[in-house]
Write an enzyme that holds these catalytic residues in place. Structure first.
Site, PDB file in Angstrom:
ATOM      1  N   TYR A 118      -8.118   0.400  -3.421  1.00 52.70           N
ATOM      2  CA  TYR A 118      -7.041   1.029  -4.216  1.00 52.70           C
ATOM      3  C   TYR A 118      -6.185  -0.089  -4.814  1.00 52.70           C
ATOM      4  O   TYR A 118      -6.393  -1.286  -4.546  1.00 52.70           O
ATOM      5  CB  TYR A 118      -6.183   1.931  -3.313  1.00 52.70           C
ATOM      6  CG  TYR A 118      -5.668   1.217  -2.090  1.00 52.70           C
ATOM      7  CD1 TYR A 118      -6.357   1.290  -0.877  1.00 52.70           C
ATOM      8  CD2 TYR A 118      -4.536   0.413  -2.145  1.00 52.70           C
ATOM      9  CE1 TYR A 118      -5.922   0.597   0.229  1.00 52.70           C
ATOM     10  CE2 TYR A 118      -4.096  -0.295  -1.047  1.00 52.70           C
ATOM     11  CZ  TYR A 118      -4.800  -0.194   0.148  1.00 52.70           C
ATOM     12  OH  TYR A 118      -4.371  -0.891   1.249  1.00 52.70           O
ATOM     13  N   THR A 138       0.826  -1.216   0.000  1.00 51.23           N
ATOM     14  CA  THR A 138       0.000   0.000   0.000  1.00 51.23           C
ATOM     15  C   THR A 138       0.848   1.249   0.000  1.00 51.23           C
ATOM     16  O   THR A 138       0.482   2.265  -0.603  1.00 51.23           O
ATOM     17  CB  THR A 138      -0.914  -0.005   1.242  1.00 51.23           C
ATOM     18  OG1 THR A 138      -1.839  -1.067   1.101  1.00 51.23           O
ATOM     19  CG2 THR A 138      -1.679   1.285   1.388  1.00 51.23           C
ATOM     20  N   THR A 160       1.533  -4.474   4.088  1.00 43.59           N
ATOM     21  CA  THR A 160       1.315  -4.719   5.517  1.00 43.59           C
ATOM     22  C   THR A 160       0.759  -6.109   5.789  1.00 43.59           C
ATOM     23  O   THR A 160       0.866  -6.608   6.900  1.00 43.59           O
ATOM     24  CB  THR A 160       0.324  -3.689   6.077  1.00 43.59           C
ATOM     25  OG1 THR A 160      -0.915  -3.794   5.361  1.00 43.59           O
ATOM     26  CG2 THR A 160       0.890  -2.279   5.972  1.00 43.59           C
ATOM     27  N   ASP A 161       0.158  -6.750   4.779  1.00 40.86           N
ATOM     28  CA  ASP A 161      -0.511  -8.037   5.036  1.00 40.86           C
ATOM     29  C   ASP A 161       0.448  -9.099   5.561  1.00 40.86           C
ATOM     30  O   ASP A 161       0.090  -9.863   6.454  1.00 40.86           O
ATOM     31  CB  ASP A 161      -1.185  -8.554   3.747  1.00 40.86           C
ATOM     32  CG  ASP A 161      -2.430  -7.731   3.409  1.00 40.86           C
ATOM     33  OD1 ASP A 161      -3.030  -8.000   2.349  1.00 40.86           O
ATOM     34  OD2 ASP A 161      -2.761  -6.833   4.194  1.00 40.86           O
ATOM     35  N   GLU A 199      -2.053 -29.000  27.176  1.00 39.23           N
ATOM     36  CA  GLU A 199      -3.292 -29.551  26.611  1.00 39.23           C
ATOM     37  C   GLU A 199      -3.071 -30.867  25.864  1.00 39.23           C
ATOM     38  O   GLU A 199      -3.988 -31.463  25.342  1.00 39.23           O
ATOM     39  CB  GLU A 199      -3.911 -28.525  25.656  1.00 39.23           C
ATOM     40  CG  GLU A 199      -4.532 -27.342  26.355  1.00 39.23           C
ATOM     41  CD  GLU A 199      -5.723 -27.761  27.232  1.00 39.23           C
ATOM     42  OE1 GLU A 199      -5.944 -27.120  28.279  1.00 39.23           O
ATOM     43  OE2 GLU A 199      -6.398 -28.763  26.876  1.00 39.23           O
ATOM     44  N   LYS A 230      -0.113  -7.534  12.760  1.00 41.04           N
ATOM     45  CA  LYS A 230      -1.137  -6.656  12.182  1.00 41.04           C
ATOM     46  C   LYS A 230      -2.451  -6.993  12.879  1.00 41.04           C
ATOM     47  O   LYS A 230      -2.946  -8.113  12.786  1.00 41.04           O
ATOM     48  CB  LYS A 230      -1.246  -6.870  10.674  1.00 41.04           C
ATOM     49  CG  LYS A 230      -2.260  -5.931   9.998  1.00 41.04           C
ATOM     50  CD  LYS A 230      -2.205  -6.039   8.482  1.00 41.04           C
ATOM     51  CE  LYS A 230      -3.198  -5.067   7.824  1.00 41.04           C
ATOM     52  NZ  LYS A 230      -3.137  -5.127   6.345  1.00 41.04           N
TER      53      LYS A 230
HETATM   54  N1  DAS Z   1      -2.467  -5.829  -0.024  1.00 41.61           N
HETATM   55  C1  DAS Z   1      -1.747  -5.215   1.056  1.00 41.61           C
HETATM   56  C2  DAS Z   1      -0.305  -5.665   1.004  1.00 41.61           C
HETATM   57  O1  DAS Z   1       0.353  -5.460  -0.032  1.00 41.61           O
HETATM   58  C3  DAS Z   1      -1.724  -3.743   0.993  1.00 41.61           C
HETATM   59  C4  DAS Z   1      -0.974  -3.205   2.165  1.00 41.61           C
HETATM   60  O2  DAS Z   1      -1.603  -3.065   3.196  1.00 41.61           O
HETATM   61  O3  DAS Z   1       0.227  -2.941   2.067  1.00 41.61           O
HETATM   62  O4  DAS Z   1       0.154  -6.178   2.019  1.00 41.61           O
END
Ligand code: DAS
Length: 357
Positions: free
Chosen positions: A54, A40, A120-121, A314, A193
């Site tokens: 986006y 992103t 970020t994923d 467990e 995250k």
């Molecule tokens: N699709 C997500 C990624 O590329 C966009 C982001 O949050 O960076 O990880």
């Protein structure tokens, strides 16, 4: 004529002094390399209010740097586009490519620190992978953004500026790979995250982030306790691939289909994202026992998100010859197990690794 010569000499003198001053100033700045991978932070939307829907991974590294001219005042920055992807698509091959580039660059005395711009994923996964395989004490800072570059109050530019400041700060050295987002500094091992879309998504909920970046200056308040970077036994030099390790998720009324399918597909390691304290549902357990009997390494993790999965809690791990993930999330336990399997298939040794890294 004499006047013209003396004016020319004076001008040359001023220019020389100016050039020397610029050179002196540049010489004082840290040399930071930005390795761009997409996400992103490199994304664009149709309008300034497009914060979902986006396109990620469209803006190149030179444009990212040009969009934050302040960076050149705090570091001598060079940029490389390692690849350009949305990080949900990152592959083992790209992890190895990125890690080997990081190690090559950090071995150069001319490089003081590295910033990696990333989606970020899977940012937390790449950060933890690098935390285990980077062979330098120099700062490596992974950064992303939650709003695309075209959005109102895009967080990418300030996140990138902060990341460069952090990567150029000597105090950031020796702390393992760091994640810098939203004015916060997190250790790679424990950050996750935690929200699908908000700017404060990266959190280290119970174990705590390690510092802040305020006014562009990093402040540290705690350090990491587990081994990382130069203090790990993992070496990528001879690695071109990583062992297949998968995650099977537990939930109410789950059966054994996923476990059996993953083993049949060739998994060398299986992380069970158990309910609660890593509990094994009765309908799943026989499949895990059978997997172990076939030589698959089984790690008991928890889907809960916080806390220690207790060995022999467990399940009787000693008797089942299973490994427990300690506090690692299932997705990070998978990374450690992948690297562990490049060294050994001894469950005793692998359990030691889960209590070391
Ligand atoms: N699709 C997500 C990624 O590329 C966009 C982001 O949050 O960076 O990880």
């Amino acid at each position: 004529m004499l006047f013209a010569r003396s004016a020319h000499a004076a001008l040359c003198g001023v220019l020389f002094l100016f050039a020397a001053a610029v050179q002196a100033q540049t010489a004082k700045l840290p040399n930071v390399t930005i390795l761009a991978t997409g996400g992103t932070i490199a994304g664009t939307g149709a309008t300034s209010t497009t914060t979902v829907g986006y396109t990620a991974a469209t803006v190149g590294v030179q444009s990212l740097i040009a969009a934050v001219p302040e960076i050149t005042k705090v570091a001598n920055v060079t940029g490389e586009q390692v690849f350009q992807i949305a990080s949900e698509n990152i592959s083992d091959a790209q992890w190895l490519q990125l890690a080997k580039r990081v190690n090559l660059l950090l071995a150069q005395s001319s490089v003081d620190g590295i910033v990696i711009t990333h989606g970020t994923d899977t940012l937390e996964e790449t950060a933890y992978f690098l935390n285990l395989v980077v062979k330098s004490r120099k700062p490596v800072v992974v950064v992303g953004s939650m709003r695309p570059s075209t959005a109102l109050s895009a967080d990418g530019p300030i996140n990138l500026y902060n990341a460069v400041r952090l990567a150029g700060t000597p105090e950031a050295a020796g702390r393992g790979v760091l994640v810098a987002m939203n004015d916060q500094i997190h250790a790679a091992r424990d950050v996750t995250k935690a929200n699908t879309t908000t700017a404060d998504t990266f959190r280290t909920t119970e174990l705590g982030m390690i510092g802040y970046i305020q006014g562009g200056k990093p402040f540290f308040y705690r350090d990491v306790t587990r081994n990382h970077t130069v203090d790990t036994e993992f070496d990528l030099a001879k690695l071109d691939t990583l062992p297949q390790v998968d995650v099977a998720y537990a939930y109410a009324n789950v059966g054994d289909v996923a476990v059996n399918a993953l083993v049949a597909a060739g998994a060398k390691g299986l992380v069970h994202a158990g309910v609660g304290n890593g509990s094994l549902p009765a309908k799943t357990k026989p499949a895990l026992v059978a997997a172990r009997a076939k030589g698959v390494i089984v790690v008991r993790a928890s889907r809960v998100g916080q806390g220690i999965v207790a060995r022999n809690g467990e399940a009787n791990d000693d008797q089942l010859d299973f490994v427990v993930a300690d506090t690692l999330s299932p997705q990070k336990a998978r990374i450690l197990l992948m690297l562990a399997l490049t060294k050994t298939t001894s469950t005793k040794e692998i359990q030691r690794m889960f209590y070391t890294y």
